[in-house]
Scaffold this active site. Sequence first.
Site, PDB file in Angstrom:
ATOM      1  N   HIS A 120       0.870  -0.925   0.116  1.00 59.30           N
ATOM      2  CA  HIS A 120      -0.018  -0.018  -0.207  1.00 59.30           C
ATOM      3  C   HIS A 120       1.032   1.025   0.081  1.00 59.30           C
ATOM      4  CE1 HIS A 120       0.832   1.016   4.208  1.00 59.30           C
ATOM      5  NE2 HIS A 120       0.785  -0.290   4.368  1.00 59.30           N
ATOM      6  N   CYS A 159       3.220  -5.300   6.257  1.00 56.00           N
ATOM      7  CA  CYS A 159       2.891  -4.761   5.025  1.00 56.00           C
ATOM      8  C   CYS A 159       4.129  -4.143   4.442  1.00 56.00           C
ATOM      9  CB  CYS A 159       1.811  -3.812   5.046  1.00 56.00           C
ATOM     10  SG  CYS A 159       0.227  -4.341   5.758  1.00 56.00           S
TER      11      CYS A 159
END
Length: 82
Positions: A6, A25
């Site tokens: 992201h 992430c």
Amino acid sequence: SGTFIHGNYWGGPGVFGNANTSHGCVGLQDVRGGGSSSTPAAWFFNNSLIGDVVVVKNSNDKTISPDNGLNGWNMSWSEWTK
């Protein structure tokens, strides 16, 4: 669950590729609101497709399982609510 890629507008430019600042992430340098086409996050999302394999080089972490990240984006509602 899951490991996701992201945009990250809150990390300083010096952390990308140099510091582990996430809980799993992969954050890509971005601007707040994602409105710039010149950021690494914009390049990635403009040049990739859902399902592309991502290799994180020079990481000491283990390879994640292909089913890591089953959630609302890749499961039907009936599967998600089981």
